[in-house]
Design an enzyme around this catalytic site. Structure first.
Site, PDB file in Angstrom:
ATOM      1  NE  ARG A  24      -3.949  -2.223   2.140  1.00  0.00           N
ATOM      2  CZ  ARG A  24      -3.971  -3.543   1.897  1.00  0.00           C
ATOM      3  NH1 ARG A  24      -2.837  -4.203   1.736  1.00  0.00           N
ATOM      4  NH2 ARG A  24      -5.118  -4.206   1.806  1.00  0.00           N
ATOM      5  NE  ARG A 119      -5.448 -15.916  -4.748  1.00  0.00           N
ATOM      6  CZ  ARG A 119      -4.809 -15.226  -3.816  1.00  0.00           C
ATOM      7  NH1 ARG A 119      -3.523 -14.978  -3.954  1.00  0.00           N
ATOM      8  NH2 ARG A 119      -5.447 -14.804  -2.755  1.00  0.00           N
ATOM      9  CB  SER A 163     -12.071  -9.837   0.435  1.00  0.00           C
ATOM     10  OG  SER A 163     -11.006  -9.379  -0.379  1.00  0.00           O
ATOM     11  CG  ASP A 310      -2.991 -13.970   5.012  1.00  0.00           C
ATOM     12  OD1 ASP A 310      -3.787 -14.570   4.261  1.00  0.00           O
ATOM     13  OD2 ASP A 310      -2.603 -12.810   4.795  1.00  0.00           O
ATOM     14  CE  LYS A 337      -7.145 -15.792   1.743  1.00  0.00           C
ATOM     15  NZ  LYS A 337      -7.245 -14.360   1.510  1.00  0.00           N
TER      16      LYS A 337
HETATM   17  C1  S3P Z   1      -4.545  -8.936   2.002  1.00  0.00           C
HETATM   18  C2  S3P Z   1      -5.814  -9.378   2.252  1.00  0.00           C
HETATM   19  C3  S3P Z   1      -6.153 -10.787   2.474  1.00  0.00           C
HETATM   20  C4  S3P Z   1      -4.910 -11.616   2.788  1.00  0.00           C
HETATM   21  C5  S3P Z   1      -3.771 -11.315   1.864  1.00  0.00           C
HETATM   22  C6  S3P Z   1      -3.386  -9.847   1.958  1.00  0.00           C
HETATM   23  C7  S3P Z   1      -4.313  -7.500   1.775  1.00  0.00           C
HETATM   24  O1  S3P Z   1      -6.757 -11.301   1.302  1.00  0.00           O
HETATM   25  O2  S3P Z   1      -5.229 -12.989   2.717  1.00  0.00           O
HETATM   26  O3  S3P Z   1      -2.645 -12.102   2.175  1.00  0.00           O
HETATM   27  O4  S3P Z   1      -3.152  -7.052   1.816  1.00  0.00           O
HETATM   28  O5  S3P Z   1      -5.306  -6.783   1.555  1.00  0.00           O
HETATM   29  P1  S3P Z   1      -8.345 -11.195   1.037  1.00  0.00           P
HETATM   30  O6  S3P Z   1      -8.685  -9.777   0.854  1.00  0.00           O
HETATM   31  O7  S3P Z   1      -8.571 -11.996  -0.226  1.00  0.00           O
HETATM   32  O8  S3P Z   1      -8.993 -11.825   2.227  1.00  0.00           O
END
Ligand code: S3P
Length: 424
Positions: A24, A119, A163, A310, A337
């Site tokens: 980010r 995915r 998510s 995770d 995942k």
């Molecule tokens: C993440 C969100 C999660 C996580 C991934 C990192 C992120 O995924 O599993 O490792 O940085 O926004 P999801 O948004 O698919 O749950």
């Protein structure tokens, strides 16, 4: 990678910097005005994929050891990439870029590796289309994806899954949209995007599970220091708990409450974990001190799931060493995942002699039986490889972690840290 049972893990360590925050920081830094200096950036393959994509869109990004300096282009300063944007293994890069690229004035093509191509992307594409986005995806919802940038309008959208990647994609699109975007989450997920955008001068407000995004004229670059990743610390928390004779201090771990579900669960299992909080800036952080503990089984489900999504593979390892039954439920997201983590963990834990049964939305683990080493497969999934490496430290006899190189996705230096803790 060859692994042996450990005689105890002792010492003080730093873990890999936070992956979500590192991604980010590059993204927000790129669309902000001015310079963003990112200290303690995660030099893992996923975050390097993000840097590569932004460089291709004309953003100067300088890497000096663990410091990344992004010369921001402003909210409307990204340029069309002459080449395809390759996101590697990174779901976060792929999904957040969908949201950010939809409102640009140019066309982009996104693709990733074999895992990314499997995915689901419709969860991001569908709401973006409701905002007016022009997106085409292979086979109705997979990469390669073509995004023809266009003007968007704000919408109200109830996320079908909790998510953070999906939420963040809509937030980024909402920054450019006409009118407000209201996002409703079924459960709270990690809020690093919201915190960072507001830290950069944006206007995102959050009530419980309702996020309102106001369009922004400009964001302004900042200096950011990335804390250690609690998802990486998780492997050393569990290693410290299950290897007899262990005591580990893990320094400067991010303690954002949307990420700390693992601490709640391990404590409920009987873990000795002390927390010493630091003075955080945008994100809270602190040291974690873990000591070998007798664990007992527990139930993990509901609102906890997005707070530890995770960490479920390594929690399954902890459960295999705990007395009694652990039930993991409401976690069907694990199937989509980097690998199908329910099937992968069931197969690998059974190889070690654990009693485990996969369910539709999680798994049931009957812990406490003695576990032995084996040749464990990684499924090219960094978190499966590290989970089985931790199990190998506490199991009887020798093990191998096959195809362990995927660990570089999120944790270069993982095995060096293990070596530094070994009791000799
Ligand atoms: C993440 C969100 C999660 C996580 C991934 C990192 C992120 O995924 O599993 O490792 O940085 O926004 P999801 O948004 O698919 O749950």
């Amino acid at each position: 990678m060859e692994m042996k049972a450990s005689k105890g893990l002792r010492g003080t360590i730093d873990v890999a910097p936070d992956k979500s925050i590192s991604h980010r920081a590059v993204m927000m830094g790129s669309i902000a005005k001015g310079t963003t200096r990112i200290n303690n950036f995660l030099m893992g393959e996923d975050c390097l994929s993000t840097i590569d994509c932004f460089r291709k869109m004309g953003v100067p990004v300088k890497i000096e050891e663990s410091i990344v300096t992004v010369t921001g282009k402003g909210l409307r300063g990204l340029q069309e990439s002459k080449e395809l944007l390759y996101t590697g293994n990174s779901g976060t890069t792929t999904r957040l870029l969908c949201g950010l690229l939809a409102p640009q004035k140019f066309t982009s093509v996104l693709d990733g590796d074999a895992s990314i191509r499997k995915r689901p992307m419709n969860r991001v594409i569908n709401p973006l289309k409701e905002m007016g986005a022009k997106i085409m995806a292979r086979d109705g919802g997979f990469t390669p994806i073509t995004i023809e940038g266009t003007a968007l309008k704000g919408v109200e959208y109830a996320l079908p899954v909790a998510s953070a990647q999906l939420k963040s994609a809509l937030i980024l699109a909402g920054l450019y949209a006409e009118g407000e975007t209201l996002i409703l989450e079924p459960k709270s997920s990690r809020n690093h995007t919201e915190l960072m955008i507001n830290g950069f001068g944006g206007n995102i407000s959050t009530e419980i599970n309702r996020i309102t995004v106001k369009p922004t004229e400009e964001l302004y670059g900042h200096e950011i220091t990335v804390p250690g990743d609690i998802s990486s610390a998780a492997f050393f928390l569990v290693a410290g708990l299950i290897v007899p004779g262990s005591e580990i201090r893990i320094k400067n771990v991010g303690l954002n409450p949307t990420r700390t579900g693992i601490l709640d669960v391990l404590k409920a299992m009987g873990a000795s974990i002390a927390i010493e909080e630091n003075q955080g800036e945008i994100e809270p952080s602190g040291d974690l001190i873990v000591k070998h503990s007798a664990l007992k089984g527990t139930e993990i489900g509901g609102d906890l799931i997005p707070r530890l999504i995770d960490e479920l593979p390594i929690l399954a390892v902890a459960a295999a060493f705990a007395e009694g039954t652990t039930v993991i439920k409401d976690a069907e997201e694990l199937k989509v995942k980097e690998s199908n983590r329910i099937d992968a963990m069931e197969t690998e834990l059974k190889k070690a002699g654990a009693q485990v049964r996969a369910t539709e939305d999680g798994m049931i683990i009957q812990g406490g039986s003695p576990l032995h080493g084996a040749d464990f497969e990684s499924y090219h999934d960094h978190r499966i490889a590290m989970s089985m490496a931790v199990l190998a430290l506490a199991a009887e006899g020798d093990s191998k972690i096959l195809n362990h190189q995927c660990i570089n996705i999120s944790y270069p230096g993982f095995f060096d840290t293990i070596t530094s803790l070994q009791n000799r």
